[in-house]
Design an enzyme around this catalytic site. Structure first.
Site, PDB file in Angstrom:
ATOM      1  N   LYS A 219       0.820  -1.223   0.000  1.00 23.42           N
ATOM      2  CA  LYS A 219       0.000   0.000   0.000  1.00 23.42           C
ATOM      3  C   LYS A 219       0.847   1.262   0.000  1.00 23.42           C
ATOM      4  O   LYS A 219       2.023   1.245   0.351  1.00 23.42           O
ATOM      5  CB  LYS A 219      -0.971  -0.016   1.192  1.00 23.42           C
ATOM      6  CG  LYS A 219      -2.145  -0.960   0.930  1.00 23.42           C
ATOM      7  CD  LYS A 219      -3.214  -0.903   2.001  1.00 23.42           C
ATOM      8  CE  LYS A 219      -4.320  -1.918   1.651  1.00 23.42           C
ATOM      9  NZ  LYS A 219      -5.344  -1.994   2.714  1.00 23.42           N
ATOM     10  N   ARG A 254      -3.282  -9.944   5.376  1.00 23.45           N
ATOM     11  CA  ARG A 254      -3.740 -10.039   3.976  1.00 23.45           C
ATOM     12  C   ARG A 254      -2.631  -9.504   3.085  1.00 23.45           C
ATOM     13  O   ARG A 254      -2.309  -8.315   3.143  1.00 23.45           O
ATOM     14  CB  ARG A 254      -5.027  -9.229   3.821  1.00 23.45           C
ATOM     15  CG  ARG A 254      -5.635  -9.267   2.412  1.00 23.45           C
ATOM     16  CD  ARG A 254      -6.876  -8.376   2.353  1.00 23.45           C
ATOM     17  NE  ARG A 254      -7.467  -8.377   1.032  1.00 23.45           N
ATOM     18  CZ  ARG A 254      -7.055  -7.615   0.026  1.00 23.45           C
ATOM     19  NH1 ARG A 254      -6.057  -6.776   0.190  1.00 23.45           N
ATOM     20  NH2 ARG A 254      -7.648  -7.689  -1.143  1.00 23.45           N
TER      21      ARG A 254
HETATM   22  C1  PT1 Z   1      -7.798  -4.479   3.641  1.00 21.76           C
HETATM   23  C2  PT1 Z   1      -8.113  -4.506   2.239  1.00 21.76           C
HETATM   24  C3  PT1 Z   1      -9.185  -5.356   1.829  1.00 21.76           C
HETATM   25  N1  PT1 Z   1      -7.453  -3.762   1.313  1.00 21.76           N
HETATM   26  C4  PT1 Z   1      -9.520  -6.017   4.056  1.00 21.76           C
HETATM   27  N2  PT1 Z   1      -9.858  -6.103   2.750  1.00 21.76           N
HETATM   28  C5  PT1 Z   1      -7.825  -3.810   0.018  1.00 21.76           C
HETATM   29  N3  PT1 Z   1     -10.200  -6.760   4.992  1.00 21.76           N
HETATM   30  C6  PT1 Z   1      -8.875  -4.648  -0.381  1.00 21.76           C
HETATM   31  C7  PT1 Z   1      -3.126   2.255  -0.862  1.00 21.76           C
HETATM   32  O1  PT1 Z   1      -3.108   3.142   0.009  1.00 21.76           O
HETATM   33  O2  PT1 Z   1      -6.843  -3.709   4.108  1.00 21.76           O
HETATM   34  N4  PT1 Z   1      -8.514  -5.219   4.507  1.00 21.76           N
HETATM   35  N5  PT1 Z   1      -9.533  -5.401   0.519  1.00 21.76           N
HETATM   36  C8  PT1 Z   1      -7.101  -2.949  -0.997  1.00 21.76           C
HETATM   37  N6  PT1 Z   1      -7.372  -1.544  -0.788  1.00 21.76           N
HETATM   38  C9  PT1 Z   1      -6.356  -0.577  -0.857  1.00 21.76           C
HETATM   39  C10 PT1 Z   1      -6.398   0.544  -0.026  1.00 21.76           C
HETATM   40  C11 PT1 Z   1      -5.284  -0.750  -1.701  1.00 21.76           C
HETATM   41  C12 PT1 Z   1      -5.365   1.467  -0.029  1.00 21.76           C
HETATM   42  C13 PT1 Z   1      -4.255   0.170  -1.741  1.00 21.76           C
HETATM   43  C14 PT1 Z   1      -4.265   1.279  -0.877  1.00 21.76           C
HETATM   44  O3  PT1 Z   1      -2.213   2.103  -1.681  1.00 21.76           O
END
Ligand code: PT1
Length: 283
Positions: A219, A254
């Site tokens: 991230k 995850r």
């Molecule tokens: C997470 C999660 C998810 N993240 C759960 N499910 C994502 N339970 C998808 C960035 O800042 O943390 N927990 N499902 C992916 N979402 C992101 C959010 C991807 C922020 C990238 C960023 O780069």
């Protein structure tokens, strides 16, 4: 009725491998959109020791646009069926839509991972009826706009309060407490400072008495710390934070990089367990 949460019981840390079936995922966008490519990636993660495979057909990274229910169904159901045809690995479905939850569980999914914490209409009732474990995540706003100047007076207290409210709603809908997992939602409507404060507060979230899931893999919080490093260079930072998350009490991490993370989690867990039964640090 069999207990569908057996894979969640016990207290060993679990590695959840990310399987994005989206054309616009932030770190591996489009690479696994075809069912064949998704099946290959699932096989690799299973071979590397994934405890759970998280199949998602809606990108929820910052700026992502919503996806329709038919499109999401077309993305995730064939992939879940393909995994189920060749493996007993627990599968979770990363969705907020009741229709997708239902179809995914019919195809063999064992868990629901909802970044909207069952706030969509009908989601609470559907999840209760399906009888699977559910991850309830905190998100401020919606993916498309959530990173536009997020503000909190006390981010840790506000996220904890939100999760308490959603846990209560889930229990009121009939979900047993042992089926609930909580997640502070790193990167979902949070600045770097908010994310870091929440990470420090993992032991406090753990004291809610539920399994905690942490998703920080590749991230932007890691990219920002590492001088705006793009996603391919975020592996070591991601693995470090996964190990630290387990040290601070996370039950599920995850991640995209299952093999590397599994090694990190195992060595950290060995340190945590040393002396167990003889007054070790976590007894
Ligand atoms: C997470 C999660 C998810 N993240 C759960 N499910 C994502 N339970 C998808 C960035 O800042 O943390 N927990 N499902 C992916 N979402 C992101 C959010 C991807 C922020 C990238 C960023 O780069």
């Amino acid at each position: 009725m069999t207990d569908r949460s057996a894979f969640l019981q016990g207290d060993r840390p679990l590695v959840m491998g990310v399987l994005n079936v989206t054309p616009d995922s932030f770190s591996d966008g489009g690479r696994f959109l075809s069912p064949a490519a998704a099946r290959e990636q699932a096989r690799r993660m299973i071979a590397e020791g994934a405890d759970i495979i998280d199949v998602g057909g809606e990108s929820t990274r910052p700026g992502a646009a919503p996806v329709g229910v038919e499109e999401e169904l077309d993305r995730v159901v064939p992939v879940i069926e393909a995994i189920r045809a060749e493996s007993d690995v627990p599968v979770s479905v990363d969705t907020s839509k009741p229709e997708v939850m239902t179809a995914a569980c019919a195809a063999g999914a064992d868990m629901i991972n909802d970044v909207r914490a069952l706030r969509e209409p009908g989601a609470l009732e559907t999840a209760a009826r399906l009888g699977r474990p559910v991850c309830l995540m905190h998100m401020r706003g919606e993916p498309r706009t959530m990173q536009a100047a997020p503000r909190y007076d006390d981010v840790v207290a506000e996220v904890e309060d939100f999760l308490r409210v959603r846990v209560a709603a889930a229990e009121a809908a009939g979900l047993p407490r042992r089926h609930l997992v909580i997640d502070p939602g790193f990167g979902f409507g949070k600045t770097l400072e908010h994310n870091l404060l929440l990470f420090q507060a993992l032991p406090r979230l753990r004291r809610m008495g539920l399994a905690v899931l942490v998703g920080v893999s590749r991230k932007s919080m890691i990219g920002t710390i590492l001088d705006q490093r793009p996603p391919p260079g975020r592996l070591h930072g991601s693995v470090a934070l996964a190990g630290l998350a387990v040290w601070l009490g996370a039950r599920i991490v995850r991640v995209h990089d299952v093999g590397a993370t599994r090694d990190a989690v195992r060595v950290v867990q060995a340190v945590r367990e040393a002396g167990a039964g003889e007054g070790g640090m976590h007894t």
